[in-house]
Motif scaffolding. Structure first.
Motif, PDB file in Angstrom:
ATOM      1  N   ILE A 161      14.791  -7.928 -15.311  1.00 55.07           N
ATOM      2  CA  ILE A 161      13.491  -7.465 -15.814  1.00 55.07           C
ATOM      3  C   ILE A 161      13.476  -5.929 -15.876  1.00 55.07           C
ATOM      4  CG2 ILE A 161      10.980  -7.437 -15.362  1.00 55.07           C
ATOM      5  CD1 ILE A 161      11.961 -10.164 -16.168  1.00 55.07           C
ATOM      6  N   GLU A 162      14.071  -5.301 -14.855  1.00 55.46           N
ATOM      7  CA  GLU A 162      14.111  -3.831 -14.854  1.00 55.46           C
ATOM      8  C   GLU A 162      14.847  -3.323 -16.099  1.00 55.46           C
ATOM      9  OE1 GLU A 162      13.812  -2.434 -10.221  1.00 55.46           O
ATOM     10  OE2 GLU A 162      15.791  -2.944 -10.947  1.00 55.46           O
ATOM     11  N   LYS A 163      15.940  -4.018 -16.423  1.00 59.54           N
ATOM     12  CA  LYS A 163      16.753  -3.591 -17.570  1.00 59.54           C
ATOM     13  C   LYS A 163      15.986  -3.835 -18.877  1.00 59.54           C
ATOM     14  CE  LYS A 163      21.379  -4.203 -19.167  1.00 59.54           C
ATOM     15  NZ  LYS A 163      22.288  -5.294 -19.342  1.00 59.54           N
ATOM     16  N   LYS A 164      15.411  -5.022 -18.961  1.00 59.93           N
ATOM     17  CA  LYS A 164      14.701  -5.396 -20.199  1.00 59.93           C
ATOM     18  C   LYS A 164      13.546  -4.431 -20.491  1.00 59.93           C
ATOM     19  CE  LYS A 164      12.583  -8.239 -23.174  1.00 59.93           C
ATOM     20  NZ  LYS A 164      13.059  -8.559 -24.480  1.00 59.93           N
ATOM     21  N   TYR A 165      12.759  -4.089 -19.443  1.00 60.29           N
ATOM     22  CA  TYR A 165      11.574  -3.269 -19.674  1.00 60.29           C
ATOM     23  C   TYR A 165      11.755  -1.804 -19.271  1.00 60.29           C
ATOM     24  CZ  TYR A 165       9.343  -7.736 -20.558  1.00 60.29           C
ATOM     25  OH  TYR A 165       9.023  -8.956 -21.079  1.00 60.29           O
ATOM     26  N   GLN A 166      13.013  -1.464 -18.920  1.00 60.98           N
ATOM     27  CA  GLN A 166      13.306  -0.068 -18.557  1.00 60.98           C
ATOM     28  C   GLN A 166      12.360   0.464 -17.479  1.00 60.98           C
ATOM     29  OE1 GLN A 166      15.951   2.017 -20.156  1.00 60.98           O
ATOM     30  NE2 GLN A 166      16.507  -0.141 -20.276  1.00 60.98           N
ATOM     31  N   VAL A 167      12.236  -0.321 -16.391  1.00 57.60           N
ATOM     32  CA  VAL A 167      11.367   0.086 -15.284  1.00 57.60           C
ATOM     33  C   VAL A 167      12.166  -0.029 -13.991  1.00 57.60           C
ATOM     34  CG1 VAL A 167       9.173  -0.616 -16.325  1.00 57.60           C
ATOM     35  CG2 VAL A 167      10.532  -2.292 -15.047  1.00 57.60           C
ATOM     36  N   SER A 168      11.563   0.421 -12.897  1.00 63.23           N
ATOM     37  CA  SER A 168      12.211   0.275 -11.605  1.00 63.23           C
ATOM     38  C   SER A 168      11.159  -0.163 -10.587  1.00 63.23           C
ATOM     39  CB  SER A 168      12.839   1.624 -11.245  1.00 63.23           C
ATOM     40  OG  SER A 168      13.339   1.553  -9.965  1.00 63.23           O
ATOM     41  N   PHE A 169      11.352  -1.330  -9.987  1.00 61.47           N
ATOM     42  CA  PHE A 169      10.384  -1.845  -9.005  1.00 61.47           C
ATOM     43  C   PHE A 169      10.713  -1.315  -7.619  1.00 61.47           C
ATOM     44  CE2 PHE A 169      10.451  -5.530 -12.032  1.00 61.47           C
ATOM     45  CZ  PHE A 169       9.117  -5.520 -12.383  1.00 61.47           C
ATOM     46  N   THR A 170       9.728  -0.822  -6.930  1.00 59.36           N
ATOM     47  CA  THR A 170       9.989  -0.419  -5.541  1.00 59.36           C
ATOM     48  C   THR A 170       8.871  -0.809  -4.597  1.00 59.36           C
ATOM     49  OG1 THR A 170       9.029   1.705  -6.034  1.00 59.36           O
ATOM     50  CG2 THR A 170      11.450   1.613  -6.012  1.00 59.36           C
ATOM     51  N   ASP A 171       7.809  -1.328  -5.093  1.00 57.65           N
ATOM     52  CA  ASP A 171       6.616  -1.373  -4.236  1.00 57.65           C
ATOM     53  C   ASP A 171       5.912  -2.728  -4.148  1.00 57.65           C
ATOM     54  OD1 ASP A 171       5.831  -1.457  -6.813  1.00 57.65           O
ATOM     55  OD2 ASP A 171       4.181  -0.039  -6.603  1.00 57.65           O
TER      56      ASP A 171
ATOM     57  N   PRO B 110       0.823  -1.208   0.000  1.00 57.14           N
ATOM     58  CA  PRO B 110       0.000   0.000   0.000  1.00 57.14           C
ATOM     59  C   PRO B 110       0.860   1.262   0.000  1.00 57.14           C
ATOM     60  CG  PRO B 110      -0.530  -1.439   1.873  1.00 57.14           C
ATOM     61  CD  PRO B 110       0.587  -2.073   1.153  1.00 57.14           C
ATOM     62  N   GLU B 111       1.947   1.233   0.806  1.00 56.12           N
ATOM     63  CA  GLU B 111       2.836   2.388   0.861  1.00 56.12           C
ATOM     64  C   GLU B 111       4.077   2.066   0.051  1.00 56.12           C
ATOM     65  OE1 GLU B 111       2.334   5.244   2.506  1.00 56.12           O
ATOM     66  OE2 GLU B 111       0.344   4.512   3.073  1.00 56.12           O
ATOM     67  N   PRO B 112       4.320   2.774  -1.047  1.00 53.33           N
ATOM     68  CA  PRO B 112       5.545   2.492  -1.799  1.00 53.33           C
ATOM     69  C   PRO B 112       6.770   2.662  -0.902  1.00 53.33           C
ATOM     70  CG  PRO B 112       4.106   3.940  -3.033  1.00 53.33           C
ATOM     71  CD  PRO B 112       3.510   3.796  -1.671  1.00 53.33           C
ATOM     72  N   ARG B 113       7.680   1.675  -0.978  1.00 47.38           N
ATOM     73  CA  ARG B 113       8.885   1.751  -0.159  1.00 47.38           C
ATOM     74  C   ARG B 113      10.068   2.080  -1.049  1.00 47.38           C
ATOM     75  NH1 ARG B 113       9.921  -3.461   1.410  1.00 47.38           N
ATOM     76  NH2 ARG B 113       8.902  -3.942  -0.533  1.00 47.38           N
ATOM     77  N   THR B 114      11.133   2.526  -0.451  1.00 48.64           N
ATOM     78  CA  THR B 114      12.273   2.904  -1.282  1.00 48.64           C
ATOM     79  C   THR B 114      13.337   1.821  -1.298  1.00 48.64           C
ATOM     80  OG1 THR B 114      13.040   4.106   0.620  1.00 48.64           O
ATOM     81  CG2 THR B 114      12.074   5.428  -1.159  1.00 48.64           C
TER      82      THR B 114
ATOM     83  N   LEU C 112       6.574 -11.171 -12.519  1.00 48.41           N
ATOM     84  CA  LEU C 112       7.001  -9.778 -12.736  1.00 48.41           C
ATOM     85  C   LEU C 112       6.435  -9.232 -14.051  1.00 48.41           C
ATOM     86  CD1 LEU C 112      10.761 -10.050 -11.624  1.00 48.41           C
ATOM     87  CD2 LEU C 112       8.997  -8.698 -10.475  1.00 48.41           C
ATOM     88  N   ILE C 113       6.399 -10.085 -15.048  1.00 48.76           N
ATOM     89  CA  ILE C 113       5.900  -9.666 -16.364  1.00 48.76           C
ATOM     90  C   ILE C 113       4.400  -9.324 -16.287  1.00 48.76           C
ATOM     91  CG2 ILE C 113       5.341 -10.607 -18.665  1.00 48.76           C
ATOM     92  CD1 ILE C 113       8.180 -11.721 -18.748  1.00 48.76           C
ATOM     93  N   ILE C 114       3.654 -10.171 -15.574  1.00 46.08           N
ATOM     94  CA  ILE C 114       2.210  -9.883 -15.413  1.00 46.08           C
ATOM     95  C   ILE C 114       2.038  -8.604 -14.599  1.00 46.08           C
ATOM     96  CG2 ILE C 114       0.018 -10.668 -14.440  1.00 46.08           C
ATOM     97  CD1 ILE C 114       0.850 -13.488 -14.905  1.00 46.08           C
ATOM     98  N   TYR C 115       2.833  -8.490 -13.544  1.00 46.13           N
ATOM     99  CA  TYR C 115       2.755  -7.329 -12.652  1.00 46.13           C
ATOM    100  C   TYR C 115       2.944  -6.031 -13.437  1.00 46.13           C
ATOM    101  CZ  TYR C 115       3.505  -4.846  -8.229  1.00 46.13           C
ATOM    102  OH  TYR C 115       3.405  -4.004  -7.152  1.00 46.13           O
ATOM    103  N   LEU C 116       3.824  -6.110 -14.445  1.00 46.50           N
ATOM    104  CA  LEU C 116       4.090  -4.921 -15.271  1.00 46.50           C
ATOM    105  C   LEU C 116       3.033  -4.704 -16.342  1.00 46.50           C
ATOM    106  CD1 LEU C 116       7.946  -5.219 -15.933  1.00 46.50           C
ATOM    107  CD2 LEU C 116       6.773  -3.517 -14.506  1.00 46.50           C
ATOM    108  N   GLY C 117       2.115  -5.679 -16.464  1.00 42.83           N
ATOM    109  CA  GLY C 117       1.076  -5.567 -17.488  1.00 42.83           C
ATOM    110  C   GLY C 117       1.583  -5.916 -18.878  1.00 42.83           C
ATOM    111  N   LYS C 118       2.692  -6.654 -18.951  1.00 43.23           N
ATOM    112  CA  LYS C 118       3.234  -7.061 -20.262  1.00 43.23           C
ATOM    113  C   LYS C 118       2.549  -8.355 -20.713  1.00 43.23           C
ATOM    114  CE  LYS C 118       6.288  -3.801 -20.140  1.00 43.23           C
ATOM    115  NZ  LYS C 118       6.039  -2.607 -20.936  1.00 43.23           N
ATOM    116  N   PRO C 119       2.539  -8.623 -22.031  1.00 42.14           N
ATOM    117  CA  PRO C 119       1.866  -9.843 -22.508  1.00 42.14           C
ATOM    118  C   PRO C 119       2.546 -11.123 -21.995  1.00 42.14           C
ATOM    119  CG  PRO C 119       2.610  -8.438 -24.338  1.00 42.14           C
ATOM    120  CD  PRO C 119       3.118  -7.815 -23.091  1.00 42.14           C
TER     121      PRO C 119
END
Ligand code: MEV
Length: 319
Positions: A68-78, A43-47, A107-114
């Motif tokens: 996964i962060e590198k492949k999809y150019q994202v950063s997971f924190t939460d 609920p609270e994004p953490r760093t 992780l892929i589903i979480y990102l909404g990727k196919p």
């Protein structure tokens, strides 16, 4: 609150382990034991690093997340990540690869990727290479796709597999799996033990893995033709070749000889092990109770599994 659960099966190498790292085929099968990964959005994004609830494999999971962060150019924190599994750990049944495949899928589903199993497998292969140096890709492939597979890595970028259109015959006596325990990592065995053997005598090594290839071929034929007697003989030959490769400990060899002397056949399955146990031993006998009694005598846990299980699977997606 976003919540994603993905599961992946364990696996067994019926033939071709180690040789498959050096370009030979392997016959692999997914099993009915599974690992589950659940990602829950906090609920609270953490760093800090999102990995919680993990006492082991922390570095490995960080690698997967960064991949996964590198492949999809994202950063997971939460998110929080939870794992449950009934696949024996460090026993040659693909617990690490199941963790990678299920985590990547989640992780892929979480990102909404196919949902793309081929992509999950490729990413899992990259992670596995990081983990054990010289991976063939047979573990993530069978864990992603499930079933009974003929697998071969021709080149680093060219990996082929064939989902065999038949199963382990129902007429075969069910296998018993015996966990002999193990102390070394897959990397120690693949790079340290087998890699060294190849460097020391490349000619003899080539000859040995050519024999393993022949066994993989004939064992596949025996399964196809439902010839259990041939299958058992080939299991014993396969075990001897793995012993010559140097991946079976003395105590496991003794255990397997006892199985053979009581009328059964057995082989290690997966990377093996030299110092103490050798991971899972796949055993067959007309009377599976005899195998279980022998395993008990050696204080090794034994169990049975269903073979040819489903590959990576979406269990629950709440978005
Ligand atoms: C490990 O499960 C199987 C090995 O052949 C390694 C690999 O294929 O990457 C020993």
């Amino acid at each position: 609150m976003k919540r994603v659960t993905v599961s992946a099966p364990g696996k067994l190498h019926l033939s071709g382990e180690h040789a498959v790292v050096h370009g030979k085929p392997a016959l692999v099968v997914a099993v009915g034991k599974r690992l589950y990964v659940t990602l829950t959005q906090n609920p609270e994004p953490r760093t800090q690093n999102p990995i919680v609830n993990l006492k082991t494999k922390k570095d490995y999971l960080s690698t997967i997340i960064h991949l996964i962060e590198k492949k999809y150019q994202v950063s997971f924190t939460d998110f929080s990540l939870e794992i449950t599994s009934d696949i024996p750990v460090g026993a040659g049944m693909g617990s690490s690869a199941a963790l990678v495949v299920a985590t990547i899928g989640a992780l892929i589903i979480y990102l909404g990727k196919p949902w793309n199993p081929q992509e999950i497998n490729e990413l899992a292969f990259q992670a596995e290479k990081f983990q054990h140096g010289n991976a063939s890709g047979s573990d993530p492939t069978v864990i992603t796709h499930g079933g009974l597979l003929w697998y071969r890595k021709e080149l680093e970028f060219l990996k082929t597999f064939w989902l065999l259109p038949f199963k382990i015959p129902k007429s075969f006596t069910p296998f018993v799996l015996v966990d002999t325990g193990r102390t070394e990592s897959t990397k120690d065995l693949v790079v340290g033990v087998v890699g060294k053997k190849k460097t020391q005598n490349p000619g003899a090594f080539e000859l040995l893995i050519a024999k393993i290839e022949q066994v993989t071929r004939t064992i596949t034929q025996a399964i196809h033709d439902e010839k259990e007697v041939d299958f058992r003989k080939l299991v014993t030959i396969n075990e001897r070749l793995l012993e010559q490769l140097g991946v079976v400990s003395n105590s496991t060899q003794k255990f397997i000889r006892d199985i053979e002397n009581s009328g059964g056949a057995a082989k290690i399955s997966g990377a093996g092990g030299v110092k103490t146990g050798s991971g899972i031993v796949l055993a067959v006998h007309d009377d599976p109770q005899k195998l279980m009694a022998l395993a008990k005598k050696y204080k090794h846990p034994s169990f049975q599994v269903t073979l040819g299980g489903e590959g990576v699977r979406r269990e629950q997606v709440v978005v």
